[in-house]
Scaffold this motif. Structure first.
Motif, PDB file in Angstrom:
ATOM      1  N   THR A  36     -89.803  15.536  26.638  1.00 47.58           N
ATOM      2  CA  THR A  36     -89.641  16.392  27.834  1.00 47.58           C
ATOM      3  C   THR A  36     -88.909  15.540  28.869  1.00 47.58           C
ATOM      4  N   GLY A  37     -88.703  16.110  30.056  1.00 49.33           N
ATOM      5  CA  GLY A  37     -88.100  15.330  31.127  1.00 49.33           C
ATOM      6  C   GLY A  37     -88.956  14.118  31.480  1.00 49.33           C
ATOM      7  N   TYR A  38     -90.277  14.206  31.270  1.00 50.28           N
ATOM      8  CA  TYR A  38     -91.171  13.099  31.657  1.00 50.28           C
ATOM      9  C   TYR A  38     -90.915  11.844  30.836  1.00 50.28           C
ATOM     10  N   ASN A  39     -90.656  12.026  29.547  1.00 44.68           N
ATOM     11  CA  ASN A  39     -90.432  10.832  28.710  1.00 44.68           C
ATOM     12  C   ASN A  39     -89.003  10.789  28.168  1.00 44.68           C
ATOM     13  N   PHE A  40     -88.090  11.435  28.894  1.00 47.42           N
ATOM     14  CA  PHE A  40     -86.691  11.468  28.461  1.00 47.42           C
ATOM     15  C   PHE A  40     -86.166  10.031  28.399  1.00 47.42           C
ATOM     16  N   PRO A  41     -85.608   9.597  27.254  1.00 48.58           N
ATOM     17  CA  PRO A  41     -85.181   8.195  27.152  1.00 48.58           C
ATOM     18  C   PRO A  41     -84.082   7.864  28.158  1.00 48.58           C
ATOM     19  N   GLU A  42     -84.288   6.765  28.898  1.00 46.70           N
ATOM     20  CA  GLU A  42     -83.348   6.334  29.958  1.00 46.70           C
ATOM     21  C   GLU A  42     -81.894   6.365  29.463  1.00 46.70           C
ATOM     22  N   GLU A  43     -81.719   5.811  28.257  1.00 46.69           N
ATOM     23  CA  GLU A  43     -80.372   5.632  27.717  1.00 46.69           C
ATOM     24  C   GLU A  43     -79.583   6.950  27.658  1.00 46.69           C
ATOM     25  N   TYR A  44     -80.321   8.069  27.545  1.00 47.28           N
ATOM     26  CA  TYR A  44     -79.650   9.366  27.334  1.00 47.28           C
ATOM     27  C   TYR A  44     -79.507  10.207  28.598  1.00 47.28           C
ATOM     28  N   ILE A  45     -80.127   9.777  29.691  1.00 48.68           N
ATOM     29  CA  ILE A  45     -80.138  10.652  30.880  1.00 48.68           C
ATOM     30  C   ILE A  45     -78.713  11.004  31.319  1.00 48.68           C
ATOM     31  N   ARG A  46     -77.823   9.999  31.324  1.00 42.13           N
ATOM     32  CA  ARG A  46     -76.473  10.295  31.837  1.00 42.13           C
ATOM     33  C   ARG A  46     -75.710  11.272  30.947  1.00 42.13           C
ATOM     34  N   TYR A  47     -76.145  11.401  29.686  1.00 45.63           N
ATOM     35  CA  TYR A  47     -75.443  12.340  28.798  1.00 45.63           C
ATOM     36  C   TYR A  47     -75.853  13.797  29.057  1.00 45.63           C
ATOM     37  N   LEU A  48     -76.761  13.978  30.021  1.00 47.27           N
ATOM     38  CA  LEU A  48     -77.003  15.360  30.464  1.00 47.27           C
ATOM     39  C   LEU A  48     -75.731  15.851  31.158  1.00 47.27           C
ATOM     40  N   ALA A  49     -74.937  14.888  31.617  1.00 48.65           N
ATOM     41  CA  ALA A  49     -73.597  15.147  32.158  1.00 48.65           C
ATOM     42  C   ALA A  49     -73.585  16.139  33.317  1.00 48.65           C
ATOM     43  N   ASP A  50     -74.590  16.027  34.170  1.00 43.19           N
ATOM     44  CA  ASP A  50     -74.635  16.914  35.331  1.00 43.19           C
ATOM     45  C   ASP A  50     -75.497  16.252  36.414  1.00 43.19           C
ATOM     46  N   ASP A  51     -74.966  16.147  37.620  1.00 44.64           N
ATOM     47  CA  ASP A  51     -75.695  15.460  38.696  1.00 44.64           C
ATOM     48  C   ASP A  51     -77.079  16.063  38.921  1.00 44.64           C
ATOM     49  N   ARG A  52     -77.130  17.415  38.899  1.00 42.58           N
ATOM     50  CA  ARG A  52     -78.412  18.053  39.236  1.00 42.58           C
ATOM     51  C   ARG A  52     -79.435  17.873  38.130  1.00 42.58           C
ATOM     52  N   LEU A  53     -78.976  17.934  36.868  1.00 43.54           N
ATOM     53  CA  LEU A  53     -79.920  17.736  35.760  1.00 43.54           C
ATOM     54  C   LEU A  53     -80.426  16.299  35.721  1.00 43.54           C
ATOM     55  N   GLU A  54     -79.498  15.374  35.966  1.00 44.77           N
ATOM     56  CA  GLU A  54     -79.906  13.962  35.944  1.00 44.77           C
ATOM     57  C   GLU A  54     -80.878  13.684  37.086  1.00 44.77           C
ATOM     58  N   ALA A  55     -80.605  14.253  38.255  1.00 45.01           N
ATOM     59  CA  ALA A  55     -81.505  14.052  39.398  1.00 45.01           C
ATOM     60  C   ALA A  55     -82.880  14.645  39.098  1.00 45.01           C
ATOM     61  N   GLN A  56     -82.885  15.796  38.430  1.00 41.21           N
ATOM     62  CA  GLN A  56     -84.149  16.453  38.082  1.00 41.21           C
ATOM     63  C   GLN A  56     -85.003  15.514  37.215  1.00 41.21           C
ATOM     64  N   VAL A  57     -84.363  14.892  36.237  1.00 41.93           N
ATOM     65  CA  VAL A  57     -85.110  13.997  35.348  1.00 41.93           C
ATOM     66  C   VAL A  57     -85.553  12.740  36.087  1.00 41.93           C
ATOM     67  N   LEU A  58     -84.598  12.138  36.817  1.00 41.25           N
ATOM     68  CA  LEU A  58     -84.903  10.853  37.446  1.00 41.25           C
ATOM     69  C   LEU A  58     -85.843  10.996  38.635  1.00 41.25           C
ATOM     70  N   ARG A  59     -85.539  11.972  39.510  1.00 40.52           N
ATOM     71  CA  ARG A  59     -86.288  12.024  40.774  1.00 40.52           C
ATOM     72  C   ARG A  59     -87.515  12.904  40.693  1.00 40.52           C
ATOM     73  N   TYR A  60     -87.545  13.811  39.738  1.00 45.47           N
ATOM     74  CA  TYR A  60     -88.745  14.640  39.652  1.00 45.47           C
ATOM     75  C   TYR A  60     -89.622  14.174  38.499  1.00 45.47           C
ATOM     76  N   PHE A  61     -89.187  14.407  37.264  1.00 50.07           N
ATOM     77  CA  PHE A  61     -90.059  14.126  36.119  1.00 50.07           C
ATOM     78  C   PHE A  61     -90.451  12.644  36.035  1.00 50.07           C
ATOM     79  N   LYS A  62     -89.451  11.786  35.874  1.00 45.00           N
ATOM     80  CA  LYS A  62     -89.772  10.384  35.594  1.00 45.00           C
ATOM     81  C   LYS A  62     -90.354   9.670  36.809  1.00 45.00           C
TER      82      LYS A  62
END
Ligand SMILES: C[S@@+](CC[C@H](N)C(=O)[O-])C[C@H]1O[C@@H](n2cnc3c(N)ncnc32)[C@H](O)[C@@H]1O
Length: 362
Positions: free
Chosen positions: A120-146
């Motif tokens: 899920t976003g909570y345990n999304f592997p760091e290495e892959y976050i940037r491949y979401l390829a979208d500022d808002r999706l990456e922010a969602q994972v980094l600033r909310y879930f993780k």
């Protein structure tokens, strides 16, 4: 002569191994132990545990079932509930249960997926976050879930929590990735049976998602447990699914670790929807934009801008690493779905504009 016969039999055996269609269908010993335990504890069910054609574990009918018939009954005393708070703050209660050697829920806890099987976003592997390829999706994972898992793990939310991590497991040492996994499990396997609680229900939490499904859960007072009734006539061996809600692929990926499989007609990702609000997922209505003309032109420009930015980002990122082939494949599919949905909507809007222009010329 003997050697020829043996050779012939060996060749036949090899042929059979190579060409017999392999079925994904199986149940593990621990899963069978859980089914037996549920039955001994007063549960009822017309299903078993197996795997679907895609290899995903789920539940399947063991007989023909008529619409409205009871499929599964899980007694209340087999349910595990935590307060209805953000998953990262409720997770210590699940952690405690997982660390209790003689938990009343032992047979259930033993069939839960392991760390490598939950995403899920909570345990999304760091290495892959940037491949979401979208500022808002990456922010969602980094600033909310993780971020939420991390700050809770570090004790920064203790004053809001019913049980802290040390209260749950004493001095036992756990890592952040393990905590993220527990949070991810709580977030992706719970039902809201009561307003104030998030509940994990053995067997019922093995139901996979299908947006088209109409099976009915009932945990109302007096129902002596949690019941699932068939929403339609079902044949023996059919997979029993439930809908997790009307979610788009990016939401499904971050909350459950898979993508929408009903992709026709293509559907814009939540982050591409004209009514999407940053940091807010859920309930975007697919009301097609039909006018006025200046709104259509503005929407075309908005989508073209998103598409150009997205393609540019993908080019800069280069190929997705194959460290986790399953996730790499999911991300590639997410990119394809996103691209296809934007193109589809752009063509629809262009056609609408042409109609408007045609009418204006008359
Ligand atoms: C509530 S569990 C369902 C049971 C799960 N398959 C299991 O074996 O534990 C939710 C998880 O199941 C998987 N899942 C559910 N529906 C799916 C679907 N339609 N396609 C692929 N995976 C799905 C995802 O991993 C999701 O996070």
């Amino acid at each position: 002569m003997r050697a020829t016969l043996l050779g012939f039999l060996f060749a036949q055996a090899l042929f059979l191994i190579a060409f017999t269609p392999r079925s994904n269908a199986y149940i593990t010993a621990e899963e069978q132990i859980m089914l037996d335990w549920i039955k001994r504890e007063g549960g009822e069910f017309k299903v078993t545990i197996s795997r679907n054609a895609a290899g995903v574990r789920g539940i399947f009918t063991t007989q023909n079932v008529r619409k409205g018939e009871l499929l599964i009954l899980i007694p209340d005393h087999l349910v595990f509930s935590v307060p209805s708070v953000p998953a990262a703050e409720g997770a210590p209660l699940l952690l405690k249960e997982l660390h209790t050697p003689c938990s009343r829920l032992g047979p259930y806890l033993r069939i839960l997926p392991n760390e490598s099987q939950v995403l899920t976003g909570y345990n999304f592997p760091e290495e892959y976050i940037r491949y979401l390829a979208d500022d808002r999706l990456e922010a969602q994972v980094l600033r909310y879930f993780k971020q939420h898992s991390r700050s809770t793990f570090e004790g920064q939310n203790d004053d809001k929590m019913m049980m802290t991590i040390p209260e749950a497991i004493g001095r036992a040492n756990i890592s952040l990735p393990y905590y993220e996994y527990v949070v991810a499990m709580l977030s992706s396997r719970t039902f809201t049976l009561r307003k104030e609680a998030l509940s994990m229900v053995p067997l019922l939490d093995l139901m996979n998602h299908d947006i088209r499904d109409i099976n009915q859960l009932d945990s109302s007072l007096g129902s002596r447990g949690v019941r699932l009734s068939a929403g339609k006539d079902m044949l023996k061996g059919e997979e029993v699914t439930i809908t997790y809600g009307d979610m788009r692929s990016d939401e499904l990926l971050l909350y459950y670790g898979f993508l929408d499989t009903v992709t026709s007609p293509p559907r814009l990702l939540a982050v591409d929807h004209r009514n999407f609000k940053p940091n807010e997922f859920g309930d975007l209505v697919d009301q097609p934009l039909t006018g006025p003309e200046e709104d259509i032109r503005a929407e075309i420009a908005r989508l073209q801008h998103i598409l150009a930015k997205f393609e540019n980002r993908l080019e800069t990122l280069g190929p997705i690493p194959n460290t986790l082939p399953y996730l790499a494949g999911l991300l590639r599919e997410l990119h394809d779905q996103r691209r296809e949905a934007i193109h589809y909507e752009l063509s629809r809007l262009q056609r609408l504009l042409e109609q408007h222009d045609g009418q204006a010329e008359l």
